[in-house]
Design an enzyme around this catalytic site. Structure first.
Site, PDB file in Angstrom:
ATOM      1  N   LYS A 175       1.239  -0.985   0.319  1.00 11.41           N
ATOM      2  CA  LYS A 175      -0.088  -0.209  -0.194  1.00 11.41           C
ATOM      3  C   LYS A 175       1.132   1.255   0.207  1.00 11.41           C
ATOM      4  O   LYS A 175       1.252   1.730   0.781  1.00 11.41           O
ATOM      5  CB  LYS A 175      -0.885  -0.086   1.485  1.00 11.41           C
ATOM      6  CG  LYS A 175      -1.824   0.543   1.608  1.00 11.41           C
ATOM      7  CD  LYS A 175      -2.601   1.794   0.707  1.00 11.41           C
ATOM      8  CE  LYS A 175      -1.994   3.209   2.342  1.00 11.41           C
ATOM      9  NZ  LYS A 175      -1.668   3.917   1.999  1.00 11.41           N
ATOM     10  N   GLU A 250       9.480   1.289  10.765  1.00 11.80           N
ATOM     11  CA  GLU A 250      10.342   2.369  10.492  1.00 11.80           C
ATOM     12  C   GLU A 250       9.660   3.816  10.775  1.00 11.80           C
ATOM     13  O   GLU A 250       9.530   4.343   9.588  1.00 11.80           O
ATOM     14  CB  GLU A 250      11.249   2.015   9.347  1.00 11.80           C
ATOM     15  CG  GLU A 250      12.661   2.209  10.121  1.00 11.80           C
ATOM     16  CD  GLU A 250      12.778   3.587   8.839  1.00 11.80           C
ATOM     17  OE1 GLU A 250      12.614   4.462   9.589  1.00 11.80           O
ATOM     18  OE2 GLU A 250      13.345   3.898   7.436  1.00 11.80           O
ATOM     19  N   CYS A 284      13.920   9.887   7.044  1.00 12.52           N
ATOM     20  CA  CYS A 284      14.109   9.920   8.056  1.00 12.52           C
ATOM     21  C   CYS A 284      15.639   9.759   9.426  1.00 12.52           C
ATOM     22  O   CYS A 284      15.115  10.252  10.182  1.00 12.52           O
ATOM     23  CB  CYS A 284      13.198   7.908   8.316  1.00 12.52           C
ATOM     24  SG  CYS A 284      14.517   6.409   7.538  1.00 12.52           S
ATOM     25  N   GLU A 385      10.049  16.305  14.182  1.00 11.74           N
ATOM     26  CA  GLU A 385      10.424  16.178  13.261  1.00 11.74           C
ATOM     27  C   GLU A 385       9.816  16.639  12.592  1.00 11.74           C
ATOM     28  O   GLU A 385       8.554  17.082  12.120  1.00 11.74           O
ATOM     29  CB  GLU A 385      10.075  14.084  13.128  1.00 11.74           C
ATOM     30  CG  GLU A 385      11.154  14.538  11.504  1.00 11.74           C
ATOM     31  CD  GLU A 385      10.457  12.696  11.258  1.00 11.74           C
ATOM     32  OE1 GLU A 385       9.414  11.749  11.330  1.00 11.74           O
ATOM     33  OE2 GLU A 385      11.032  11.792  10.563  1.00 11.74           O
TER      34      GLU A 385
HETATM   35  P1  NDP Z   1       2.288   8.373   7.257  1.00  7.44           P
HETATM   36  O1  NDP Z   1       2.544   7.815   8.307  1.00  7.44           O
HETATM   37  O2  NDP Z   1       0.831   8.776   8.108  1.00  7.44           O
HETATM   38  O3  NDP Z   1       2.575   7.538   6.043  1.00  7.44           O
HETATM   39  C1  NDP Z   1       2.984   6.705   6.242  1.00  7.44           C
HETATM   40  C2  NDP Z   1       1.755   5.699   5.615  1.00  7.44           C
HETATM   41  O4  NDP Z   1       1.118   5.238   5.722  1.00  7.44           O
HETATM   42  C3  NDP Z   1       0.961   5.774   4.174  1.00  7.44           C
HETATM   43  O5  NDP Z   1       0.936   4.758   3.462  1.00  7.44           O
HETATM   44  C4  NDP Z   1      -0.185   6.199   4.935  1.00  7.44           C
HETATM   45  O6  NDP Z   1      -1.244   5.941   3.969  1.00  7.44           O
HETATM   46  C5  NDP Z   1      -0.380   4.812   5.314  1.00  7.44           C
HETATM   47  N1  NDP Z   1      -1.194   4.648   6.797  1.00  7.44           N
HETATM   48  C6  NDP Z   1      -1.484   5.945   7.521  1.00  7.44           C
HETATM   49  N2  NDP Z   1      -2.624   5.648   8.204  1.00  7.44           N
HETATM   50  C7  NDP Z   1      -2.789   4.419   8.216  1.00  7.44           C
HETATM   51  C8  NDP Z   1      -3.509   3.377   8.280  1.00  7.44           C
HETATM   52  N3  NDP Z   1      -4.362   3.822   9.871  1.00  7.44           N
HETATM   53  N4  NDP Z   1      -3.410   2.312   8.563  1.00  7.44           N
HETATM   54  C9  NDP Z   1      -2.878   1.867   7.063  1.00  7.44           C
HETATM   55  N5  NDP Z   1      -1.937   2.631   6.752  1.00  7.44           N
HETATM   56  C10 NDP Z   1      -2.030   3.974   7.340  1.00  7.44           C
HETATM   57  O7  NDP Z   1       2.645   9.599   6.904  1.00  7.44           O
HETATM   58  P2  NDP Z   1       2.744  11.685   6.191  1.00  7.44           P
HETATM   59  O8  NDP Z   1       2.290  11.697   5.061  1.00  7.44           O
HETATM   60  O9  NDP Z   1       1.443  11.708   7.555  1.00  7.44           O
HETATM   61  O10 NDP Z   1       3.541  12.406   7.321  1.00  7.44           O
HETATM   62  C11 NDP Z   1       3.672  12.624   8.283  1.00  7.44           C
HETATM   63  C12 NDP Z   1       4.743  12.582   8.554  1.00  7.44           C
HETATM   64  O11 NDP Z   1       5.748  11.637   8.987  1.00  7.44           O
HETATM   65  C13 NDP Z   1       5.766  13.842   8.157  1.00  7.44           C
HETATM   66  O12 NDP Z   1       5.377  14.660   8.350  1.00  7.44           O
HETATM   67  C14 NDP Z   1       6.941  12.599   9.376  1.00  7.44           C
HETATM   68  O13 NDP Z   1       7.476  13.745   9.884  1.00  7.44           O
HETATM   69  C15 NDP Z   1       6.906  11.305   8.531  1.00  7.44           C
HETATM   70  N6  NDP Z   1       7.092  10.895   7.928  1.00  7.44           N
HETATM   71  C16 NDP Z   1       8.236  10.020   8.735  1.00  7.44           C
HETATM   72  C17 NDP Z   1       8.528   8.752   7.676  1.00  7.44           C
HETATM   73  C18 NDP Z   1      10.193   8.085   7.836  1.00  7.44           C
HETATM   74  O14 NDP Z   1      10.547   7.971   7.045  1.00  7.44           O
HETATM   75  N7  NDP Z   1       9.942   7.648   8.378  1.00  7.44           N
HETATM   76  C19 NDP Z   1       7.826   8.961   5.910  1.00  7.44           C
HETATM   77  C20 NDP Z   1       6.968   9.825   6.035  1.00  7.44           C
HETATM   78  C21 NDP Z   1       6.504  10.798   7.124  1.00  7.44           C
HETATM   79  P3  NDP Z   1      -2.275   7.026   3.609  1.00  7.44           P
HETATM   80  O15 NDP Z   1      -0.881   8.544   3.104  1.00  7.44           O
HETATM   81  O16 NDP Z   1      -2.991   6.736   2.342  1.00  7.44           O
HETATM   82  O17 NDP Z   1      -2.640   8.346   5.093  1.00  7.44           O
END
Ligand code: NDP
Length: 486
Positions: A175, A250, A284, A385
């Protein structure tokens, strides 16, 4: 506008409800393609396709045969690199020079590394203090693995999960983030060409709270591998826990990049800059807190500012671009909000601090590379972050103080120290609460060694030989040799 399709079993398909989500180009801020808006019914079809594939042709392959297919896939990624790079440049705003300069090759290397490992997972014969009993361990695939991938590096962060999961003999449903699905949808088509049986790799697109949560709560799913933010990670872990599914998470970081006065300052400058400004800070492992010895702090920050002042922001497809856009409209707003917080908290922007409008454009999502001083480690900008090109600078006086500030965070993903002292190079890394510590280096990562976080930065490790065990069940077999057998 281009239209992309999901991969479910042998089908390339729209969502059952025929709904679509527009995906935007961060350089222009304009929609450029549509992806299917999958929902629960689509998620269930994908999990069932993966389950069937595991029971069928895929389950009958030997580990060596699985490895051969993964090798072929790595080759196809290289042969199709132009397409994959174009998609990540357009959809995510990743710089073409970075992808072509090694990042895409790094993605292919994951499949080769785990292809080689597929038939080298060895069990163990264990001494047992019961006469006549033989004990040994074997490993077997878990079943259907769900990989949930964020928007900042879709192909890489999908591959760190898909490669070990398939090498271990599982089947996979991916996903992607709805902001960055297209490169993963294109990758899925290469699995067919490589000769993987249908259903081994499925990709469903849509929103996390619709299709994502349907996947993580499906009873046939045995493992969820997630990269993303902490709120999303916690939601996924809660949902997986309901069905006693294994998870690896992660998550985020606020990693300290610690520069001692005895460091090679040229190397440290390059490492600090790479740590925070590459990928516009959307990583990250971004080195988002610079801890620098007070005796060199002013000089070091002046040099850092000078080195970034003329950085070229603009089209991520152009070779002259140093800093690309923020990948999503929401994240762009979030970074600007953090800059407001910085102003309210009394930090000083010695570089940047605002939105940028390169190339005369008005629509792209650009933030100036930003360096903030007058920061203490208790401020929000030093604790949260930001996930953008924003560095906070915190001076320190003693080694103990540097370690204390470095560890004074909820996160524990990565850290780096810059020093010419052997005593520091050896003595400080064990004291830092981080899953990865670099000495005189930053962002050196590989399929070959583990990566993951302590504290709020995650659960489990990706990469390296041990990561394949995250996708395997361990089985103990005990044979009572005192009972006569024929
Ligand atoms: P999210 O953690 O919400 O998204 C990451 C993935 O998880 C997306 O594919 C998202 O889908 C999915 N997801 C979210 N909620 C659910 C759920 N309940 N069940 C299943 N899948 C889910 O990241 P955001 O885009 O909202 O970013 C928020 C913050 O996270 C950023 O500001 C940053 O600080 C951090 N971040 C960290 C990353 C890393 O590499 N560690 C990567 C990206 C963000 P969908 O987008 O469709 O909700």
């Amino acid at each position: 506008m281009r239209k992309f399709l999901m991969t479910i079993g042998a089908d390339r398909c729209p969502a059952l409800a025929d709904e679509w989500i527009e995906t935007e180009n961060p350089y222009t801020g304009e929609p450029w393609a549509v992806i299917p808006r999958g929902r629960e019914a689509d998620a269930y079809l994908a999990v069932e396709a993966a389950h069937e594939a595991g029971k069928g042709a895929w389950g009958r392959l030997t580990a060596t045969e699985r490895g051969r297919l993964l090798h072929r896939l790595a080759q196809l990624i290289r042969e199709n690199s132009d397409t994959l790079v174009d998609l990540e440049v357009t959809d995510v705003g990743r710089r073409r020079t970075e992808l072509e300069g090694g990042a895409l090759e790094y993605i292919a290397s994951y499949y080769e590394y785990y292809a080689g490992l597929a038939d080298k997972v060895e069990g163990q014969v264990t001494p047992v203090d019961r006469p006549g009993m033989l004990h040994y361990t074997t490993y077997q695939p878990m079943g259907v693995v769900v990989c949930i991938v964020p928007w900042n590096g879709p192909l890489l962060l999908a591959s760190t999960k898909i490669a070990p999961a398939l090498a271990a003999g599982n089947t996979v449903v991916v996903k992607p983030s709805e902001f960055a699905s297209t490169s993963i949808l294109a990758l899925a088509e290469l699995f067919d060409e490589a000769g993987f049986p249908p259903g081994v790799l499925n990709v469903v697109t849509g929103y996390g709270n619709e299709v994502g949560s349907a996947l993580t709560s499906h009873p046939l799913v045995r493992k969820v591998a997630f990269t993303g933010g902490n709120a999303g990670g916690a939601a996924v872990a809660r949902s997986a826990a309901e069905g006693f599914r294994s998870v690896t998470l992660e998550l985020g970081g606020k990693s300290p990049n610690i520069v001692f006065a005895d460091a090679d300052l040229d190397a440290a400058l390059a490492g600090v800059s790479l740590g925070i400004f590459s990928t516009s800070g959307q990583s990250c492992m971004a080195g988002s807190r610079l801890l620098v010895h007070r005796s060199i702090a002013d000089e070091f920050v002046d040099r850092l500012v000078a080195s970034m002042r003329d950085a070229t922001l603009g089209d991520p497809g152009e070779p002259t671009t140093d800093i690309g856009p923020i990948s999503t409209r929401t994240q762009f707003a979030a970074v600007l909000e953090h800059l407001d917080v910085a102003r309210r908290e009394g930090a000083t922007a010695v570089l940047g601090g605002a939105r940028a409008l390169p190339d005369g454009g008005e629509k792209g999502w650009f933030v100036q590379p930003t360096i903030l001083t007058n920061v203490t480690n208790d401020m929000r900008i030093a604790r949260e972050e930001i996930f953008g090109p924003v560095l906070v600078v915190i001076p320190f006086d003693t080694d103990d103080e540097a370690v204390a500030i470095a560890n004074d965070t909820n996160f524990g993903l990565a850290a780096a120290i810059w020093t010419s002292s052997l005593a520091r190079a050896v003595g400080i890394p064990p004291r830092l609460e981080a899953g990865t510590v670099w000495v005189n280096a930053y962002r050196v990562v590989s399929a070959m060694f583990p990566f993951g976080g302590m504290k709020d930065s995650g659960v489990g490790r990706e990469n390296g030989t041990a990561a394949i065990k995250e996708y395997l069940e361990t089985k103990s077999i005990i044979i009572n040799a005192t009972v006569r057998t024929r």
